[in-house]
Design a protein around this motif. Structure first.
Motif, PDB file in Angstrom:
ATOM      1  N   ASP A   1     -10.731-103.519  -4.499  1.00  0.00           N
ATOM      2  CA  ASP A   1      -9.280-103.372  -4.489  1.00  0.00           C
ATOM      3  C   ASP A   1      -8.679-104.729  -4.115  1.00  0.00           C
ATOM      4  O   ASP A   1      -9.069-105.318  -3.111  1.00  0.00           O
ATOM      5  CB  ASP A   1      -8.877-102.298  -3.470  1.00  0.00           C
ATOM      6  N   ASP A   2      -7.724-105.191  -4.898  1.00  0.00           N
ATOM      7  CA  ASP A   2      -7.108-106.498  -4.637  1.00  0.00           C
ATOM      8  C   ASP A   2      -6.414-106.541  -3.277  1.00  0.00           C
ATOM      9  O   ASP A   2      -6.239-107.620  -2.704  1.00  0.00           O
ATOM     10  CB  ASP A   2      -6.100-106.833  -5.737  1.00  0.00           C
ATOM     11  N   LYS A   3      -6.034-105.388  -2.773  1.00  0.00           N
ATOM     12  CA  LYS A   3      -5.373-105.342  -1.466  1.00  0.00           C
ATOM     13  C   LYS A   3      -6.344-105.675  -0.345  1.00  0.00           C
ATOM     14  O   LYS A   3      -5.940-106.175   0.712  1.00  0.00           O
ATOM     15  CB  LYS A   3      -4.769-103.951  -1.240  1.00  0.00           C
ATOM     16  N   TYR A   4      -7.627-105.394  -0.578  1.00  0.00           N
ATOM     17  CA  TYR A   4      -8.664-105.656   0.425  1.00  0.00           C
ATOM     18  C   TYR A   4      -9.732-106.550  -0.213  1.00  0.00           C
ATOM     19  O   TYR A   4     -10.811-106.070  -0.587  1.00  0.00           O
ATOM     20  CB  TYR A   4      -9.283-104.336   0.895  1.00  0.00           C
TER      21      TYR A   4
ATOM     22  N   GLN B   1      -6.471-103.942   7.912  1.00  0.00           N
ATOM     23  CA  GLN B   1      -5.471-103.174   7.178  1.00  0.00           C
ATOM     24  C   GLN B   1      -6.096-101.973   6.486  1.00  0.00           C
ATOM     25  O   GLN B   1      -5.514-100.884   6.444  1.00  0.00           O
ATOM     26  CB  GLN B   1      -4.781-104.063   6.146  1.00  0.00           C
ATOM     27  N   HIS B   2      -7.295-102.146   5.944  1.00  0.00           N
ATOM     28  CA  HIS B   2      -7.989-101.011   5.320  1.00  0.00           C
ATOM     29  C   HIS B   2      -8.254 -99.917   6.341  1.00  0.00           C
ATOM     30  O   HIS B   2      -8.073 -98.733   6.040  1.00  0.00           O
ATOM     31  CB  HIS B   2      -9.324-101.502   4.719  1.00  0.00           C
ATOM     32  N   MET B   3      -8.678-100.300   7.547  1.00  0.00           N
ATOM     33  CA  MET B   3      -8.920 -99.322   8.590  1.00  0.00           C
ATOM     34  C   MET B   3      -7.629 -98.580   8.951  1.00  0.00           C
ATOM     35  O   MET B   3      -7.628 -97.345   9.084  1.00  0.00           O
ATOM     36  CB  MET B   3      -9.476-100.009   9.834  1.00  0.00           C
ATOM     37  N   ILE B   4      -6.517 -99.315   9.075  1.00  0.00           N
ATOM     38  CA  ILE B   4      -5.240 -98.699   9.434  1.00  0.00           C
ATOM     39  C   ILE B   4      -4.769 -97.747   8.342  1.00  0.00           C
ATOM     40  O   ILE B   4      -4.298 -96.644   8.607  1.00  0.00           O
ATOM     41  CB  ILE B   4      -4.184 -99.795   9.713  1.00  0.00           C
ATOM     42  N   ASP B   5      -4.902 -98.179   7.087  1.00  0.00           N
ATOM     43  CA  ASP B   5      -4.434 -97.356   5.966  1.00  0.00           C
ATOM     44  C   ASP B   5      -5.204 -96.049   5.851  1.00  0.00           C
ATOM     45  O   ASP B   5      -4.683 -95.064   5.303  1.00  0.00           O
ATOM     46  CB  ASP B   5      -4.562 -98.134   4.659  1.00  0.00           C
ATOM     47  N   ASN B   6      -6.433 -96.014   6.330  1.00  0.00           N
ATOM     48  CA  ASN B   6      -7.257 -94.815   6.220  1.00  0.00           C
ATOM     49  C   ASN B   6      -7.406 -94.063   7.537  1.00  0.00           C
ATOM     50  O   ASN B   6      -8.183 -93.097   7.610  1.00  0.00           O
ATOM     51  CB  ASN B   6      -8.630 -95.194   5.672  1.00  0.00           C
ATOM     52  N   PHE B   7      -6.682 -94.488   8.541  1.00  0.00           N
ATOM     53  CA  PHE B   7      -6.783 -93.894   9.863  1.00  0.00           C
ATOM     54  C   PHE B   7      -6.171 -92.497   9.845  1.00  0.00           C
ATOM     55  O   PHE B   7      -5.100 -92.254   9.287  1.00  0.00           O
ATOM     56  CB  PHE B   7      -6.035 -94.774  10.865  1.00  0.00           C
ATOM     57  N   LEU B   8      -6.858 -91.541  10.466  1.00  0.00           N
ATOM     58  CA  LEU B   8      -6.337 -90.174  10.552  1.00  0.00           C
ATOM     59  C   LEU B   8      -5.520 -90.005  11.827  1.00  0.00           C
ATOM     60  O   LEU B   8      -5.991 -90.295  12.924  1.00  0.00           O
ATOM     61  CB  LEU B   8      -7.481 -89.155  10.562  1.00  0.00           C
ATOM     62  N   LEU B   9      -4.298 -89.549  11.676  1.00  0.00           N
ATOM     63  CA  LEU B   9      -3.491 -89.204  12.846  1.00  0.00           C
ATOM     64  C   LEU B   9      -3.768 -87.754  13.203  1.00  0.00           C
ATOM     65  O   LEU B   9      -3.557 -87.255  14.173  1.00  0.00           O
ATOM     66  CB  LEU B   9      -2.008 -89.414  12.559  1.00  0.00           C
TER      67      LEU B   9
END
Length: 399
Positions: free
Chosen positions: A307-310, A391-399
């Motif tokens: 993914d270009d974002k990561y 950022q990848h970790m934050i984007d996939n973090f479960l609240l």
């Protein structure tokens, strides 16, 4: 979810709003213009542990319900996670309070995984007392910090007596839906959500290219084992030289459930378990041990991002639960376990709880030779290329 990955701490307008002490805890806050509706407030005690949360512009505390514990690695400190903590709070200002642990810092990280895990467990209980509104708990750990946290959660693990091991049925044999929750296992009384490790030597650091700086040479690996005493009890634990737990290496002991400590059940209680592992360029922790795989299971990757974002994430594997069957060494070998047998048993047991695996390759980064710290963004000016991993970790973090 607003992403702020292009913003660095250097461009934040930090205006100090206060610095005071209360009950031995220093409190300071600074205004973040780019957020616009509040401040970061940092509470730091005399030992260097600190909590970070977002407060309203008038200084009134919000009431986040998710406690995020960040744990440093060998000879590290609470500030090692400062960049990631700020990014989390920018993304989830209403939901999260971050505690960066420094109970095990600098030379205290040489005291042994069990001692440090006990200290972390005590610290977490004190943090929860300071924040009585929290209901959920997650862990993000770097390197040795992952082993420390695995020990700590076993000490904090609780399971209601009327619930089976899988947490699905009550003592009457029917599904318990009294409060809409399927699982009744807690960590320090809180619902366990995410357990995430970065470059953690889950299988130890002994032989078979688990310490990449030895280049796989047997002679160099023997030297590394002989010098492990320089790292105290921690060194003996990492190189599987101890017999601290039932005459077995501690890390092998931590790959199972026991009457006093339920290591596997504590891990399984989390809704997500994730490993971030460096495919190469990590001179401290090998790819196999940090991703909990056999070397024959390591995927053949071309070093191309998915993914270009990561740009430095080259592979993501969703959770796969393997057979929980345990490898048992023969009695004839007595207490002298071969390294391959210990490793195989740890892999089988740890894999039985299921992990998401994220492989990282700083192939085109000028910071690749410092990959062990870059993956964590230990210092932004030096390790900024790891920001996409955070950022990848934050984007996939479960609240």
């Amino acid at each position: 979810m607003a992403s702020m990955e292009s913003e660095t701490p250097d461009v934040l307008n930090e205006t100090r709003n206060g610095n005071k002490k209360k009950n031995g805890i220093r409190m300071e806050s600074f205004y973040l213009r780019k957020i616009g509706f509040g401040c970061f407030r940092v509470q730091q005690d005399e030992e260097g542990n600190f909590d970070m949360e977002v407060v309203n512009g008038d200084g009134k505390r919000r009431k986040p319900t998710h406690l995020l514990i960040m744990v440093n690695g060998l000879v590290g400190s609470a500030k090692d996670w400062e960049y990631a903590a700020e990014e989390f709070l920018k993304t989830y200002p209403e939901d999260i309070i971050v505690h960066c642990s420094k109970r095990n810092y600098s030379t205290l990280t040489l005291d042994g995984v069990d001692v440090m895990g006990g200290r972390l467990a005590e610290e977490i209980l004190l943090v929860i007392k300071r924040h009585p509104n929290v209901q959920k708990i997650s862990f993000i750990c770097h390197s040795l910090g992952g082993l420390i946290a695995r020990y700590a959660i076993a000490k904090l693990y609780e399971q209601k007596e009327d619930v089976q091991v899988n947490g699905e049925y009550n003592n009457h044999g029917s599904r318990d839906q009294s409060n809409g929750e399927e699982f009744k296992e807690t960590i320090a009384g809180l619902e366990p959500i995410n357990f995430i490790t970065f470059a953690t030597p889950h299988l130890g650091s002994r032989g078979h290219k688990q310490v990449p700086m030895c280049c796989g040479f047997y002679a160099l690996e023997k030297v590394a084992i002989c010098t492990s005493y320089l790292f105290g009890r921690t060194g003996r634990h990492l190189f599987l030289l101890d017999k601290d737990s039932e005459n077995r290496p501690l890390l092998l002991h931590m790959a199972g459930d026991h009457e006093d400590l339920k290591f596997l059940s504590a891990l399984q209680s989390f809704r997500r378990r994730v490993t971030y592992a460096n495919k190469r360029y990590d001179n401290v922790v090998g790819w196999s041990t940090s991703s909990i795989r056999r070397r024959t299971e390591l995927p053949k990757l071309e070093g191309v991002s998915i993914d270009d974002k990561y740009p430095y994430i080259v592979n993501v594997e969703t959770e796969i639960v393997s057979s929980p069957q345990t490898y048992v060494p023969s009695e004839a070998k007595g207490n002298r376990f071969k390294k391959t047998e210990v490793e195989e048993e740890m892999i089988k047991r740890l894999s039985s709880v299921g992990w998401e695996r994220v492989d990282v390759d700083f192939h085109s980064s000028k910071q690749r030779n410092n990959a062990h710290l870059t993956i964590q963004v230990n210092r932004y000016r030096v390790n900024s290329d790891g920001a996409c991993v955070i950022q990848h970790m934050i984007d996939n973090f479960l609240l």
